[in-house]
Design a protein around this motif. Structure first.
Motif, PDB file in Angstrom:
ATOM      1  N   ALA A  97     -62.802  22.424  14.144  1.00 26.80           N
ATOM      2  CA  ALA A  97     -62.810  22.713  12.660  1.00 26.80           C
ATOM      3  C   ALA A  97     -63.956  21.791  11.827  1.00 26.80           C
ATOM      4  CB  ALA A  97     -61.225  22.750  12.067  1.00 26.80           C
ATOM      5  N   LYS A  98     -63.896  20.678  12.294  1.00 28.70           N
ATOM      6  CA  LYS A  98     -64.847  19.800  11.857  1.00 28.70           C
ATOM      7  C   LYS A  98     -66.303  20.447  11.906  1.00 28.70           C
ATOM      8  CE  LYS A  98     -66.718  15.181  12.171  1.00 28.70           C
ATOM      9  NZ  LYS A  98     -66.590  13.819  12.920  1.00 28.70           N
ATOM     10  N   HIS A  99     -66.571  20.825  13.215  1.00 26.46           N
ATOM     11  CA  HIS A  99     -68.076  21.407  13.403  1.00 26.46           C
ATOM     12  C   HIS A  99     -68.248  22.784  13.067  1.00 26.46           C
ATOM     13  CE1 HIS A  99     -69.378  17.672  15.447  1.00 26.46           C
ATOM     14  NE2 HIS A  99     -68.050  17.606  15.983  1.00 26.46           N
ATOM     15  N   ALA A 100     -67.202  23.700  12.914  1.00 29.08           N
ATOM     16  CA  ALA A 100     -67.400  24.906  12.462  1.00 29.08           C
ATOM     17  C   ALA A 100     -67.016  25.303  11.119  1.00 29.08           C
ATOM     18  CB  ALA A 100     -66.356  25.647  13.374  1.00 29.08           C
ATOM     19  N   GLY A 101     -67.203  24.164  10.233  1.00 30.99           N
ATOM     20  CA  GLY A 101     -66.748  24.520   8.843  1.00 30.99           C
ATOM     21  C   GLY A 101     -65.345  24.835   8.500  1.00 30.99           C
ATOM     22  N   GLY A 102     -64.435  24.449   9.072  1.00 34.27           N
ATOM     23  CA  GLY A 102     -63.405  24.502   8.615  1.00 34.27           C
ATOM     24  C   GLY A 102     -62.481  25.775   9.281  1.00 34.27           C
ATOM     25  N   GLU A 146     -48.486  24.321  25.690  1.00 36.06           N
ATOM     26  CA  GLU A 146     -47.250  24.313  26.257  1.00 36.06           C
ATOM     27  C   GLU A 146     -47.105  22.982  26.822  1.00 36.06           C
ATOM     28  OE1 GLU A 146     -45.606  27.343  28.730  1.00 36.06           O
ATOM     29  OE2 GLU A 146     -46.192  28.997  27.569  1.00 36.06           O
ATOM     30  N   ASP A 147     -47.999  22.658  27.733  1.00 36.56           N
ATOM     31  CA  ASP A 147     -48.169  21.042  28.443  1.00 36.56           C
ATOM     32  C   ASP A 147     -48.584  20.214  27.608  1.00 36.56           C
ATOM     33  OD1 ASP A 147     -47.075  22.579  30.468  1.00 36.56           O
ATOM     34  OD2 ASP A 147     -49.003  22.889  31.603  1.00 36.56           O
ATOM     35  N   GLU A 148     -49.614  20.341  26.881  1.00 38.98           N
ATOM     36  CA  GLU A 148     -49.996  19.155  26.251  1.00 38.98           C
ATOM     37  C   GLU A 148     -50.706  19.524  24.983  1.00 38.98           C
ATOM     38  OE1 GLU A 148     -52.392  16.322  28.875  1.00 38.98           O
ATOM     39  OE2 GLU A 148     -52.532  18.052  30.264  1.00 38.98           O
ATOM     40  N   PRO A 149     -49.839  19.797  23.981  1.00 41.15           N
ATOM     41  CA  PRO A 149     -50.062  20.152  22.539  1.00 41.15           C
ATOM     42  C   PRO A 149     -50.902  19.431  21.922  1.00 41.15           C
ATOM     43  CG  PRO A 149     -47.842  19.765  22.504  1.00 41.15           C
ATOM     44  CD  PRO A 149     -48.331  19.663  24.009  1.00 41.15           C
ATOM     45  N   GLU A 150     -50.856  18.109  21.978  1.00 42.08           N
ATOM     46  CA  GLU A 150     -51.832  17.003  21.382  1.00 42.08           C
ATOM     47  C   GLU A 150     -53.370  17.372  21.633  1.00 42.08           C
ATOM     48  OE1 GLU A 150     -50.370  15.303  25.280  1.00 42.08           O
ATOM     49  OE2 GLU A 150     -49.364  16.285  23.648  1.00 42.08           O
ATOM     50  N   ILE A 151     -53.504  17.631  22.887  1.00 42.19           N
ATOM     51  CA  ILE A 151     -55.028  17.766  23.379  1.00 42.19           C
ATOM     52  C   ILE A 151     -55.578  19.043  22.583  1.00 42.19           C
ATOM     53  CG2 ILE A 151     -56.469  18.456  25.346  1.00 42.19           C
ATOM     54  CD1 ILE A 151     -54.771  16.546  26.847  1.00 42.19           C
ATOM     55  N   VAL A 152     -54.660  20.004  22.412  1.00 40.52           N
ATOM     56  CA  VAL A 152     -55.270  21.415  21.606  1.00 40.52           C
ATOM     57  C   VAL A 152     -55.344  20.984  20.343  1.00 40.52           C
ATOM     58  CG1 VAL A 152     -54.341  23.697  21.203  1.00 40.52           C
ATOM     59  CG2 VAL A 152     -54.037  22.983  23.551  1.00 40.52           C
ATOM     60  N   ARG A 153     -54.333  20.354  19.724  1.00 41.99           N
ATOM     61  CA  ARG A 153     -54.589  19.942  18.268  1.00 41.99           C
ATOM     62  C   ARG A 153     -55.804  19.229  18.249  1.00 41.99           C
ATOM     63  NH1 ARG A 153     -49.142  19.560  18.442  1.00 41.99           N
ATOM     64  NH2 ARG A 153     -48.975  17.501  18.928  1.00 41.99           N
ATOM     65  N   MET A 154     -56.178  18.180  19.004  1.00 40.79           N
ATOM     66  CA  MET A 154     -57.473  17.262  18.871  1.00 40.79           C
ATOM     67  C   MET A 154     -58.662  18.111  18.996  1.00 40.79           C
ATOM     68  SD  MET A 154     -58.606  13.874  21.356  1.00 40.79           S
ATOM     69  CE  MET A 154     -58.701  14.971  22.644  1.00 40.79           C
ATOM     70  N   ALA A 155     -58.522  19.145  19.836  1.00 42.56           N
ATOM     71  CA  ALA A 155     -59.797  20.020  20.232  1.00 42.56           C
ATOM     72  C   ALA A 155     -59.934  20.992  19.097  1.00 42.56           C
ATOM     73  CB  ALA A 155     -59.531  21.021  21.404  1.00 42.56           C
ATOM     74  N   GLU A 156     -58.809  21.374  18.255  1.00 48.27           N
ATOM     75  CA  GLU A 156     -58.886  22.359  17.145  1.00 48.27           C
ATOM     76  C   GLU A 156     -59.503  21.468  15.893  1.00 48.27           C
ATOM     77  OE1 GLU A 156     -55.006  23.821  17.252  1.00 48.27           O
ATOM     78  OE2 GLU A 156     -55.451  25.795  17.922  1.00 48.27           O
ATOM     79  N   ASP A 157     -59.047  20.315  15.749  1.00 48.80           N
ATOM     80  CA  ASP A 157     -59.463  19.467  14.825  1.00 48.80           C
ATOM     81  C   ASP A 157     -61.244  19.407  14.988  1.00 48.80           C
ATOM     82  OD1 ASP A 157     -57.349  19.370  13.755  1.00 48.80           O
ATOM     83  OD2 ASP A 157     -56.731  17.218  14.209  1.00 48.80           O
ATOM     84  N   ILE A 158     -61.550  18.866  15.962  1.00 47.58           N
ATOM     85  CA  ILE A 158     -63.103  18.775  16.557  1.00 47.58           C
ATOM     86  C   ILE A 158     -63.605  20.211  15.989  1.00 47.58           C
ATOM     87  CG2 ILE A 158     -64.927  18.349  18.199  1.00 47.58           C
ATOM     88  CD1 ILE A 158     -62.785  16.344  19.465  1.00 47.58           C
TER      89      ILE A 158
END
Length: 91
Positions: A83-88, A69-81
């Protein structure tokens, strides 16, 4: 469960006195690990660790939702990282 930030010493005291632990931690080399420990045995140990995992899951979801809610861009960045390390994998 308390959401306050604790010092490493305070965390160490909690760990020392805990009957059951379910911990997710990033190591010095950037790897992530999940660790479980309990003073119980048999079915009580399994039930205790599962309860800790369920509580951790719920707390993590609440944390993710609040940050989303407060900082969605940080969550997206963490999810991208992740996904990269967890095979998608995704949240």
């Amino acid at each position: 469960m308390s959401e306050e930030e604790l010092s490493r010493g305070e965390l160490a005291d909690i760990v020392e006195d805990a009957d059951t632990l379910f911990v997710v931690a990033e190591t010095e080399d950037g790897d992530w690990g999940t660790y479980r420990d309990t003073t119980n045995s048999g079915d009580d140990a399994t039930a205790s660790c599962l309860t800790a995992a369920i509580v951790a899951r719920d707390d993590a979801r609440e944390f993710l939702d609040a940050v989303s809610e407060d900082e969605p861009e940080i969550v997206r960045m963490a999810e991208d990282i992740f996904a990269k390390h967890a095979g998608g994998a995704q949240r």
